[in-house]
Scaffold this motif. Structure first.
Motif, PDB file in Angstrom:
ATOM      1  N   LYS A 257       0.819  -1.203   0.000  1.00  0.00           N
ATOM      2  CA  LYS A 257       0.000   0.000   0.000  1.00  0.00           C
ATOM      3  C   LYS A 257       0.857   1.257   0.000  1.00  0.00           C
ATOM      4  N   ASP A 258       1.941   1.222   0.756  1.00  0.00           N
ATOM      5  CA  ASP A 258       2.823   2.386   0.862  1.00  0.00           C
ATOM      6  C   ASP A 258       4.154   2.102   0.175  1.00  0.00           C
ATOM      7  N   GLU A 259       4.931   3.139   0.030  1.00  0.00           N
ATOM      8  CA  GLU A 259       6.241   2.978  -0.577  1.00  0.00           C
ATOM      9  C   GLU A 259       7.121   2.070   0.281  1.00  0.00           C
ATOM     10  N   VAL A 260       7.994   1.355  -0.388  1.00  0.00           N
ATOM     11  CA  VAL A 260       8.948   0.483   0.296  1.00  0.00           C
ATOM     12  C   VAL A 260      10.259   1.244   0.462  1.00  0.00           C
ATOM     13  N   LEU A 261      10.721   1.330   1.698  1.00  0.00           N
ATOM     14  CA  LEU A 261      11.941   2.072   2.007  1.00  0.00           C
ATOM     15  C   LEU A 261      13.154   1.138   2.033  1.00  0.00           C
ATOM     16  N   SER A 262      14.259   1.661   1.587  1.00  0.00           N
ATOM     17  CA  SER A 262      15.544   0.977   1.696  1.00  0.00           C
ATOM     18  C   SER A 262      16.525   1.890   2.419  1.00  0.00           C
ATOM     19  N   VAL A 263      17.429   1.270   3.173  1.00  0.00           N
ATOM     20  CA  VAL A 263      18.530   2.011   3.774  1.00  0.00           C
ATOM     21  C   VAL A 263      19.705   1.950   2.804  1.00  0.00           C
ATOM     22  N   ILE A 264      20.294   3.106   2.553  1.00  0.00           N
ATOM     23  CA  ILE A 264      21.521   3.162   1.755  1.00  0.00           C
ATOM     24  C   ILE A 264      22.656   3.586   2.664  1.00  0.00           C
ATOM     25  N   GLY A 265      23.709   2.833   2.700  1.00  0.00           N
ATOM     26  CA  GLY A 265      24.879   3.176   3.489  1.00  0.00           C
ATOM     27  C   GLY A 265      26.077   3.423   2.585  1.00  0.00           C
ATOM     28  N   ILE A 266      26.614   4.619   2.617  1.00  0.00           N
ATOM     29  CA  ILE A 266      27.804   4.972   1.841  1.00  0.00           C
ATOM     30  C   ILE A 266      28.962   5.116   2.824  1.00  0.00           C
ATOM     31  N   SER A 267      30.037   4.406   2.599  1.00  0.00           N
ATOM     32  CA  SER A 267      31.156   4.440   3.541  1.00  0.00           C
ATOM     33  C   SER A 267      32.495   4.553   2.798  1.00  0.00           C
ATOM     34  N   LYS A 268      33.554   4.729   3.589  1.00  0.00           N
ATOM     35  CA  LYS A 268      34.924   4.841   3.091  1.00  0.00           C
ATOM     36  C   LYS A 268      35.078   5.984   2.093  1.00  0.00           C
ATOM     37  N   ILE A 269      34.343   7.063   2.339  1.00  0.00           N
ATOM     38  CA  ILE A 269      34.495   8.259   1.514  1.00  0.00           C
ATOM     39  C   ILE A 269      35.867   8.869   1.804  1.00  0.00           C
ATOM     40  N   ASN A 270      36.517   9.360   0.787  1.00  0.00           N
ATOM     41  CA  ASN A 270      37.899   9.872   0.852  1.00  0.00           C
ATOM     42  C   ASN A 270      38.918   8.747   0.972  1.00  0.00           C
ATOM     43  N   GLY A 271      38.451   7.509   0.900  1.00  0.00           N
ATOM     44  CA  GLY A 271      39.359   6.372   0.931  1.00  0.00           C
ATOM     45  C   GLY A 271      39.663   5.895  -0.477  1.00  0.00           C
ATOM     46  N   ASP A 272      40.247   4.704  -0.556  1.00  0.00           N
ATOM     47  CA  ASP A 272      40.601   4.172  -1.868  1.00  0.00           C
ATOM     48  C   ASP A 272      39.368   3.790  -2.672  1.00  0.00           C
ATOM     49  N   PHE A 310      18.726   1.696  12.043  1.00  0.00           N
ATOM     50  CA  PHE A 310      17.559   2.342  11.451  1.00  0.00           C
ATOM     51  C   PHE A 310      16.321   1.873  12.202  1.00  0.00           C
ATOM     52  N   GLY A 311      15.164   2.376  11.818  1.00  0.00           N
ATOM     53  CA  GLY A 311      13.919   1.943  12.422  1.00  0.00           C
ATOM     54  C   GLY A 311      13.071   1.175  11.436  1.00  0.00           C
ATOM     55  N   ILE A 312      12.198   0.307  11.957  1.00  0.00           N
ATOM     56  CA  ILE A 312      11.232  -0.399  11.119  1.00  0.00           C
ATOM     57  C   ILE A 312       9.837  -0.192  11.703  1.00  0.00           C
ATOM     58  N   ASN A 313       8.837  -0.285  10.831  1.00  0.00           N
ATOM     59  CA  ASN A 313       7.448  -0.256  11.307  1.00  0.00           C
ATOM     60  C   ASN A 313       6.595  -1.048  10.329  1.00  0.00           C
ATOM     61  N   SER A 314       5.282  -1.019  10.544  1.00  0.00           N
ATOM     62  CA  SER A 314       4.396  -1.874   9.755  1.00  0.00           C
ATOM     63  C   SER A 314       4.389  -1.469   8.286  1.00  0.00           C
ATOM     64  N   LEU A 315       4.268  -2.459   7.425  1.00  0.00           N
ATOM     65  CA  LEU A 315       4.188  -2.261   5.978  1.00  0.00           C
ATOM     66  C   LEU A 315       3.139  -3.229   5.448  1.00  0.00           C
ATOM     67  N   ALA A 316       1.969  -2.681   5.123  1.00  0.00           N
ATOM     68  CA  ALA A 316       0.837  -3.520   4.742  1.00  0.00           C
ATOM     69  C   ALA A 316       0.860  -3.832   3.251  1.00  0.00           C
ATOM     70  N   LYS A 317       0.537  -5.084   2.932  1.00  0.00           N
ATOM     71  CA  LYS A 317       0.419  -5.484   1.544  1.00  0.00           C
ATOM     72  C   LYS A 317      -0.954  -5.107   1.003  1.00  0.00           C
ATOM     73  N   LYS A 318      -1.010  -4.917  -0.309  1.00  0.00           N
ATOM     74  CA  LYS A 318      -2.289  -4.667  -0.951  1.00  0.00           C
ATOM     75  C   LYS A 318      -3.096  -5.944  -0.967  1.00  0.00           C
ATOM     76  N   GLU A 319      -4.417  -5.786  -0.913  1.00  0.00           N
ATOM     77  CA  GLU A 319      -5.273  -6.958  -0.960  1.00  0.00           C
ATOM     78  C   GLU A 319      -5.325  -7.509  -2.378  1.00  0.00           C
ATOM     79  N   ASP A 320      -5.424  -8.832  -2.484  1.00  0.00           N
ATOM     80  CA  ASP A 320      -5.521  -9.489  -3.791  1.00  0.00           C
ATOM     81  C   ASP A 320      -6.933  -9.277  -4.330  1.00  0.00           C
ATOM     82  N   LYS A 321      -7.037  -8.513  -5.427  1.00  0.00           N
ATOM     83  CA  LYS A 321      -8.343  -8.165  -5.981  1.00  0.00           C
ATOM     84  C   LYS A 321      -8.759  -9.061  -7.149  1.00  0.00           C
TER      85      LYS A 321
END
Length: 939
Positions: A257-272, A310-321
């Motif tokens: 029903k709602d957008e699906v969120l993803s966590v993006i982690g960017i690391s080692k900036i200024n590194g090789d 990060f945090g998580i909460n409820s994510l409802a699926k759409k009903e099968d129509k």
């Protein structure tokens, strides 16, 4: 000859009389309050050489003032009707601040719903050269780098206002050295890292074309796309070192029903090799079903960049129509077409009242359960759950502390006595271990974790302890110290309330804990104990709190100078103390009849600033270039109009004994033009303990409760503010025992006219005002705002601002009545104004608003109707739609004026206002308000 002598005397006296009248300053009027100019906000440049603040009238256009801290050079800039913060570049060469529209334009725009836009002004402090940017949304200097200013602009007025429309707008990167500009389009969000050499930003364009999260190297200008998708990106969150950041990405998904969120982690900036991790949990068998990443919780990296939180909460699926194409049965009606009852079901077993659930529904729907994802083994761990909802990830991310009050929540919401089970979570293994059972949480109940993440302190039954989180072994910290760590002034129904815990030293070796006066440095093993204030208890002087002056400091760095507020409970003198680097004794630098606040140290310089004020002088800034604050120089002045008006001549501290035998104090503020030996009409203002604010300045204003001390003092009133000490199950009688002797002690000074004393209070003060006039006739008039009047009915009513019941507030907080009235009827009735209403002989001005979410409107109605039935003089004022305090400026002005009209009539013998003497019929109200508005504008 006698006739000539009389003429000579008359001629001789006339100049003196005329001079006396000429020198008499006028009293403040409410119209003057609208024009009252004062300072608000303050910024200190990183090198300490510049200070900035906004100044202007209560209503009208303001100016931004920028001044050399230790010199007379200053600049002034008009900034319109509202003030926002000023920012300095890290090299202290530039300042930037927003400029709003003028007050007249803002009012006109509000009437027509026309949008208005802020400008941004950039000032070169060396030569006062200015650059202005139009239609600005936000701005930021580039962290520790002094090179760049990023300016984000508002969307065009022609842009779509639909919720799903693209949020991106233009950003201008302005180089402060070269004066060159670079435009970035369709930027929704941006953030510099701490060093200012990297800029992360998200793109949100029409049709999500080119949407992504990008990283720009501010030295080379090279920009790389870290992630691109048909998605919305948000919540950029850099780590402290500026070498990694986390963000969120929202994708539409046909299954949900709602957008699906993803966590993006960017690391080692200024590194090789900069690395990226993306995780949404949908394909992870270890991720809870019907849950998703929470859009309302900002993700972040662990210090070692191995784990994302990060945090998580409820994510409802759409009903099968999908329908059965072979079925010829009549189609089922749609759910949205079925009429359903609109109702609530209140069950006695509900942990939270239905009203609380309704008020907190939005919060519940978006509640974030703290979770983690470890990169190396792709392990997801849900740390918080439906029972253990509160989880704090401790420093260094070795452990997390979880709090589970599920077994005690219902009872805690009934009697206010809160308990919690406490768990230790090993973040490497995910193992959870209960370390405390039924910890008393009404006062304290939380662990204070040291910066090393391995030790914590806590409080139980009058004693502070430490606990080694690696071994879970506890150590007594304060039990052997010959002092009490129970707050001696806390008279609520709380079991051994704790004194203040100031946390840990930066090296995690010492806990810093207050008793009622002294500050103790205690080693984590409890073996080393040092009083940093050296028995200040004997002088009734206390360490009143630590002054934080170092940015990003973890704990209290005892290898650096540390500063503290100091305060005398005996004579209310205030000051500042210094704990020099590596020392074990706080040195009081100064202490006098002033209030000191807003202490700050320049981030990159040896400049220290603070405000100084008292009952007669408004807060002004002072600066010193020495750690001991010697030879301070005044930086600015405040309230320039004050010198034009009659003003309070000071304040006296009165010591007296309550009817219960307690030694108490009261503050008696002297009226303008006070003459010793003359008695003055007096307003007694009450709440709980007020004398610690003896030397606080009262700024002329239109307060939400109607009473402004400065205004009354200027107009010839004295103001009395007594302390009140409460006995459990006698809050009303306690106020009588404390307030009446205070008034008598004030009368004994000769300053207070015993025939013209009034009383006023709001909320809890309103309750006590309503009660006091049932027990004493010492007051000629009373004004009570939002009062509790029937403790029996109020006990079970709803505190609508939170949705909870008043029962918990009565039993463990301000009400001080326990248990319920069914077992404590006499105390509830004895302390309820309505049960003594026949004894009232004092005229009462009553304020109660119809949308009061703290004290139910029916409390005011019940008292008003009771007094009216008994034909006792009472007027109730109600501002429609207002809550516990008055928010709308026209309403605040109206009540402030009416209250003073009432007191002027009662105590000064001025003509009674018609709304008091005759009332106003409903059909005449509009005319009544029109006439008053015209009269006030004409004054």
């Amino acid at each position: 000859m006698m006739k000539n002598l009389k003429f000579i005397l008359f001629a001789f006296l006339v100049p003196f009389v005329c001079n006396a009248f000429a020198q008499q300053k006028p009293a403040l009027t409410w119209k003057d309050v609208s024009k009252w100019t004062y300072n608000r906000g303050n910024s200190l440049s990183p090198d300490g050489q510049w200070m900035a603040w906004a100044s202007g009238p209560t209503e009208g256009d303001l100016k931004m003032m920028i001044k050399k801290t230790l010199d007379t050079l200053h600049y002034s800039y008009p900034i319109g009707a509202s003030a926002s913060g000023l920012s300095f570049s890290k090299d202290s060469k530039y300042a930037a601040f927003k400029v709003s529209v003028k007050d007249v334009e803002a009012k006109a725009a509000r009437k027509t719903n026309k949008p208005v836009y802020d400008k941004l002004m950039l000032v070169s402090l060396a030569d006062n050269k200015q650059i202005t940017f139009e239609r600005v949304k936000s701005f930021s200097f580039s962290g520790d780098s002094p090179s760049w200013l990023a300016v984000q602009f508002m969307a065009l007025e022609t842009a779509s206002k639909e919720p799903t429309a693209a949020k991106g707008t233009d950003i201008l990167l302005y180089n402060l050295s070269s004066k060159k500009s670079f435009n970035l389009g369709n930027v929704a969000e941006f953030a510099f890292n701490k060093a200012g050499d990297q800029l992360a930003y998200t793109v949100d364009a029409n049709g999500q074309n080119g949407n992504g999260i990008l990283l720009r190297d501010m030295k080379t200008g090279i920009t790389i796309a870290l992630d691109n998708d048909k998605a919305a990106y948000k919540s950029i969150n850099w780590n402290e070192n500026g070498t990694a950041f986390a963000a969120l990405k929202a994708n539409k998904n046909d299954k949900y029903k709602d957008e699906v969120l993803s966590v993006i982690g960017i690391s080692k900036i200024n590194g090789d090799l900069t690395t990226k991790v993306t995780y949404n949990g949908l394909e992870d068998n270890g991720f809870p079903k019907e849950m998703g990443i929470n859009t309302n919780a900002s993700p972040y990296w662990s210090d070692d960049q191995t784990t994302l939180y990060f945090g998580i909460n409820s994510l409802a699926k759409k009903e099968d129509k999908k329908a059965d194409s072979t079925s010829k049965a009549k189609p089922e009606p749609k759910k949205e077409d079925i009429e359903k009852p609109d109702m609530m079901i209140w069950n006695w077993q509900d942990k939270r009242l239905q009203s609380a659930q309704q008020t907190q529904e939005a919060r519940d729907k978006t509640f974030s359960y703290t979770s983690s994802y470890r990169i190396s083994d792709q392990k997801f761990t849900q740390l918080a759950d439906s029972n253990m909802r509160s989880v704090m990830v401790a420093p260094k991310q070795l452990y997390a502390i979880g709090y589970d009050n599920s077994k005690y929540e219902l009872m805690g919401n009934l009697d206010g006595q809160s308990y919690t089970d406490i768990y230790l979570i090993d973040l490497k293994t995910g193992a959870k271990k209960q370390i405390f059972d039924k910890m008393y949480a009404t006062n304290g109940g939380r662990l204070s974790v040291a910066p090393n993440g391995k030790t914590a302190s806590y409080y139980v039954d009058g004693i502070f302890y430490s606990i080694n989180l690696e071994t879970t072994v506890s150590t007594n910290l304060t039990g052997n110290i010959k002092s009490s760590f129970i707050d001696q002034l806390d008279d609520h129904n709380v079991n051994k309330p704790a004194t203040q815990n100031l946390g840990w030293s930066t090296d995690s070796k010492y806990a810093l804990i207050m008793d009622n006066y002294d500050l103790w440095k205690i080693s984590a093993d409890g073996k080393g104990v040092v009083s940093l204030s050296d028995n200040w208890k004997s002088k009734k002087t206390e360490v009143a709190g630590r002054l934080r002056i170092y940015q990003d400091e973890k704990g209290t760095d005892l290898s650096k100078d540390q500063y503290f507020n100091v305060f005398s409970t005996n004579d209310k003198k205030g000051g500042i103390g210094l704990l020099a680097a590596g020392k074990n004794k706080i040195e009081v630098l100064f202490m006098d009849d002033n209030t000191y606040g807003s202490f700050a140290k320049a981030e990159r310089g040896s400049v220290y600033v603070y405000t100084k004020s008292n009952a007669q002088e408004s807060p002004s800034y002072y600066a010193s270039t020495t750690a001991t604050l010697v030879a301070p120089k005044q930086v600015n002045t405040n309230t320039p109009d004050q010198a034009k008006y009659a003003w309070t001549t000071g304040v006296k501290l009165i010591n007296y004994i309550s009817a219960n035998g307690d030694s108490l104090q009261a503050a008696l503020y002297l009226p303008a033009n006070y003459v010793p030996g003359k008695a003055y009409p007096t307003i007694t203002y009450i709440y709980e303990r007020l004398t610690d604010g003896l030397n606080n300045y009262s700024m002329p204003s239109f307060p939400g409760a109607g009473f402004n001390k400065a205004m009354y003092l200027s107009n010839g009133y004295a103001v009395l503010e007594p302390d009140i000490k409460y006995k459990l199950n006698d809050p009303g009688m306690s106020s009588v025992a404390c307030v009446v002797p205070a008034v008598k002690a004030a009368i004994a000074t000769g300053i207070v006219d015993e025939k013209n004393v009034a009383i006023h209070g709001h909320s809890w003060g309103g309750y006590q005002t309503s009660f006091l006039i049932t027990q004493t006739n010492i007051f000629k008039a009373a004004a009570a705002g939002a009062p509790l009047t029937n403790m029996i009915s109020m006990y079970s009513l709803i505190y609508w601002n939170s949705g909870g019941t008043n029962q918990a507030i009565f039993e463990a907080s301000q009400g001080r009545l326990t248990p319920g009235y069914w077992d404590n009827w006499d105390a509830f009735a004895r302390n309820s104004p309505v049960y003594h209403i026949k004894k009232v002989q004092t005229p009462l001005l009553l304020l109660h608003n119809d949308k009061d979410g703290a004290v139910d409107f029916t409390q005011g109605i019940e008292y008003y109707n009771g007094l009216r039935r008994l034909n006792k003089p009472v007027v109730m004022v109600t501002y429609r739609g207002e809550n516990h305090g008055i928010a709308k400026l026209p309403n605040r002005k109206d009540y402030a004026v009416r209250m003073m009209e009432y007191f002027d009539y009662m105590l000064k013998g001025k003509p009674a206002p018609e709304w008091w003497s005759k009332g106003v019929n409903r059909l005449d109200m509009e005319k009544h308000l029109d006439v008053r508005a015209f009269e006030e504008s004409d004054n």
